[in-house]
Design a protein around this motif. Sequence first.
Motif, PDB file in Angstrom:
ATOM      1  N   ILE A  40      24.467   0.662  85.920  1.00 32.95           N
ATOM      2  CA  ILE A  40      24.221   1.658  84.878  1.00 32.95           C
ATOM      3  C   ILE A  40      22.824   2.222  85.124  1.00 32.95           C
ATOM      4  CG2 ILE A  40      24.019   2.094  82.399  1.00 32.95           C
ATOM      5  CD1 ILE A  40      26.835   1.422  83.218  1.00 32.95           C
ATOM      6  N   SER A  41      22.743   3.346  85.815  1.00 36.47           N
ATOM      7  CA  SER A  41      21.457   3.907  86.231  1.00 36.47           C
ATOM      8  C   SER A  41      20.569   4.237  85.041  1.00 36.47           C
ATOM      9  CB  SER A  41      21.687   5.172  87.061  1.00 36.47           C
ATOM     10  OG  SER A  41      22.454   4.881  88.211  1.00 36.47           O
ATOM     11  N   ARG A  42      21.165   4.668  83.943  1.00 35.71           N
ATOM     12  CA  ARG A  42      20.380   5.082  82.789  1.00 35.71           C
ATOM     13  C   ARG A  42      19.733   3.912  82.068  1.00 35.71           C
ATOM     14  NH1 ARG A  42      23.990   8.706  79.078  1.00 35.71           N
ATOM     15  NH2 ARG A  42      22.110   8.471  77.780  1.00 35.71           N
ATOM     16  N   SER A  43      20.081   2.668  82.461  1.00 34.72           N
ATOM     17  CA  SER A  43      19.443   1.513  81.827  1.00 34.72           C
ATOM     18  C   SER A  43      18.064   1.227  82.419  1.00 34.72           C
ATOM     19  CB  SER A  43      20.331   0.272  81.948  1.00 34.72           C
ATOM     20  OG  SER A  43      20.494  -0.121  83.310  1.00 34.72           O
ATOM     21  N   ALA A  44      17.712   1.876  83.531  1.00 36.22           N
ATOM     22  CA  ALA A  44      16.405   1.676  84.152  1.00 36.22           C
ATOM     23  C   ALA A  44      15.310   2.307  83.311  1.00 36.22           C
ATOM     24  CB  ALA A  44      16.400   2.280  85.554  1.00 36.22           C
ATOM     25  N   GLY A  45      14.137   1.673  83.289  1.00 30.15           N
ATOM     26  CA  GLY A  45      12.995   2.209  82.558  1.00 30.15           C
ATOM     27  C   GLY A  45      12.134   1.102  81.995  1.00 30.15           C
ATOM     28  N   ASN A  46      10.871   1.429  81.687  1.00 32.29           N
ATOM     29  CA  ASN A  46       9.921   0.492  81.087  1.00 32.29           C
ATOM     30  C   ASN A  46       9.363   1.103  79.804  1.00 32.29           C
ATOM     31  OD1 ASN A  46       9.265   0.528  84.300  1.00 32.29           O
ATOM     32  ND2 ASN A  46       9.356  -1.547  83.545  1.00 32.29           N
ATOM     33  N   VAL A  56      26.484  -0.299  75.407  1.00 35.68           N
ATOM     34  CA  VAL A  56      27.888  -0.691  75.264  1.00 35.68           C
ATOM     35  C   VAL A  56      28.807   0.489  75.582  1.00 35.68           C
ATOM     36  CG1 VAL A  56      29.666  -1.369  73.603  1.00 35.68           C
ATOM     37  CG2 VAL A  56      27.468  -2.554  73.633  1.00 35.68           C
ATOM     38  N   GLN A  57      28.464   1.665  75.081  1.00 33.09           N
ATOM     39  CA  GLN A  57      29.293   2.844  75.341  1.00 33.09           C
ATOM     40  C   GLN A  57      29.385   3.154  76.835  1.00 33.09           C
ATOM     41  OE1 GLN A  57      27.244   5.705  72.865  1.00 33.09           O
ATOM     42  NE2 GLN A  57      28.584   5.332  71.114  1.00 33.09           N
ATOM     43  N   LEU A  58      28.257   3.070  77.528  1.00 32.06           N
ATOM     44  CA  LEU A  58      28.265   3.351  78.962  1.00 32.06           C
ATOM     45  C   LEU A  58      29.037   2.286  79.736  1.00 32.06           C
ATOM     46  CD1 LEU A  58      24.581   4.554  79.457  1.00 32.06           C
ATOM     47  CD2 LEU A  58      26.661   5.941  79.632  1.00 32.06           C
ATOM     48  N   PRO A  63      34.770   2.744  85.171  1.00 33.02           N
ATOM     49  CA  PRO A  63      36.159   2.569  85.615  1.00 33.02           C
ATOM     50  C   PRO A  63      36.403   1.239  86.318  1.00 33.02           C
ATOM     51  CG  PRO A  63      34.999   4.011  87.118  1.00 33.02           C
ATOM     52  CD  PRO A  63      34.046   3.734  85.985  1.00 33.02           C
ATOM     53  N   TYR A  64      35.326   0.548  86.696  1.00 31.81           N
ATOM     54  CA  TYR A  64      35.495  -0.744  87.355  1.00 31.81           C
ATOM     55  C   TYR A  64      34.277  -1.622  87.060  1.00 31.81           C
ATOM     56  CZ  TYR A  64      32.634   1.518  90.987  1.00 31.81           C
ATOM     57  OH  TYR A  64      31.654   2.189  91.661  1.00 31.81           O
ATOM     58  N   ASP A  65      34.431  -2.911  87.313  1.00 33.01           N
ATOM     59  CA  ASP A  65      33.322  -3.848  87.152  1.00 33.01           C
ATOM     60  C   ASP A  65      33.223  -4.711  88.403  1.00 33.01           C
ATOM     61  OD1 ASP A  65      35.423  -5.707  86.954  1.00 33.01           O
ATOM     62  OD2 ASP A  65      34.838  -6.453  84.993  1.00 33.01           O
ATOM     63  N   PRO A  66      32.213  -5.591  88.525  1.00 28.05           N
ATOM     64  CA  PRO A  66      31.158  -5.939  87.575  1.00 28.05           C
ATOM     65  C   PRO A  66      30.152  -4.803  87.363  1.00 28.05           C
ATOM     66  CG  PRO A  66      31.444  -7.659  89.239  1.00 28.05           C
ATOM     67  CD  PRO A  66      32.156  -6.443  89.728  1.00 28.05           C
ATOM     68  N   VAL A  67      29.575  -4.792  86.158  1.00 28.97           N
ATOM     69  CA  VAL A  67      28.603  -3.774  85.778  1.00 28.97           C
ATOM     70  C   VAL A  67      27.219  -4.415  85.724  1.00 28.97           C
ATOM     71  CG1 VAL A  67      27.959  -2.067  84.045  1.00 28.97           C
ATOM     72  CG2 VAL A  67      30.377  -2.623  84.408  1.00 28.97           C
ATOM     73  N   VAL A  68      26.242  -3.768  86.350  1.00 32.11           N
ATOM     74  CA  VAL A  68      24.865  -4.257  86.341  1.00 32.11           C
ATOM     75  C   VAL A  68      24.053  -3.435  85.351  1.00 32.11           C
ATOM     76  CG1 VAL A  68      22.781  -4.664  87.703  1.00 32.11           C
ATOM     77  CG2 VAL A  68      25.042  -4.988  88.748  1.00 32.11           C
ATOM     78  N   VAL A  69      23.358  -4.133  84.440  1.00 33.46           N
ATOM     79  CA  VAL A  69      22.544  -3.486  83.410  1.00 33.46           C
ATOM     80  C   VAL A  69      21.111  -3.992  83.526  1.00 33.46           C
ATOM     81  CG1 VAL A  69      22.155  -3.289  80.926  1.00 33.46           C
ATOM     82  CG2 VAL A  69      24.475  -3.183  81.827  1.00 33.46           C
TER      83      VAL A  69
END
Length: 215
Positions: A40-46, A56-58, A63-69
Amino acid sequence: MHRRRLLPEATRRVIVVTDGDHMAFRALRVAARRTGCRLISRSAGNPTPLSAIELVQLIRKTPYDPVVVMLDDNGDGNEAGGEQALSVLLNHPDIRVIATLAVASNTNRVQGVAIDFSIDASGNRVETAVDKDGVPCPSYLIHGDTVDILRRVDAPLVIGIGDIGKMNGKDAPERGAPVTTAALEWILLSSKSSTAGAHNVTSAVAYREGRNKRR
């Protein structure tokens, strides 16, 4: 490849990483591609720019997993966003957090969290913590800017790792982020086994309750 295409209502497997900086993002993007994970690229940031609801929505849209947050509290122990997001992910019925990568850094402002095992700068599994360079330490506690949020939640599997994307160049994205890739591979391997690390079916709850008392 461990990618699994999913129906919209299916439970998503999630890997949480306690780092959100740009170098970690670059390394995770490479490692996720190499292992078949979805970052989930949009989870990056400080600190982490997304709310728990947005995460959760993202995750549910993938469409597939595993998902990295990526979760980061920017080194502020009073920053509640990362902890709240992690708590929501751990308790959401549509999400199964299979592991957390606890990222080490040079900081004296945290208590640290006990790990189940670590991945060193050579990509090998070690049974102790590691420092930010991925060098094994004579302790089970890993120290990092965001790892203390793991002390207050029931994370199923905590794996230590050095400073993602760095480690004196050993995890450089340009080299294929080999250490981070190895860590994701170990997580995926461990998640297939009910006896991974100390988390077998009969001792998992008891172990998690006592994990942070280890020294």
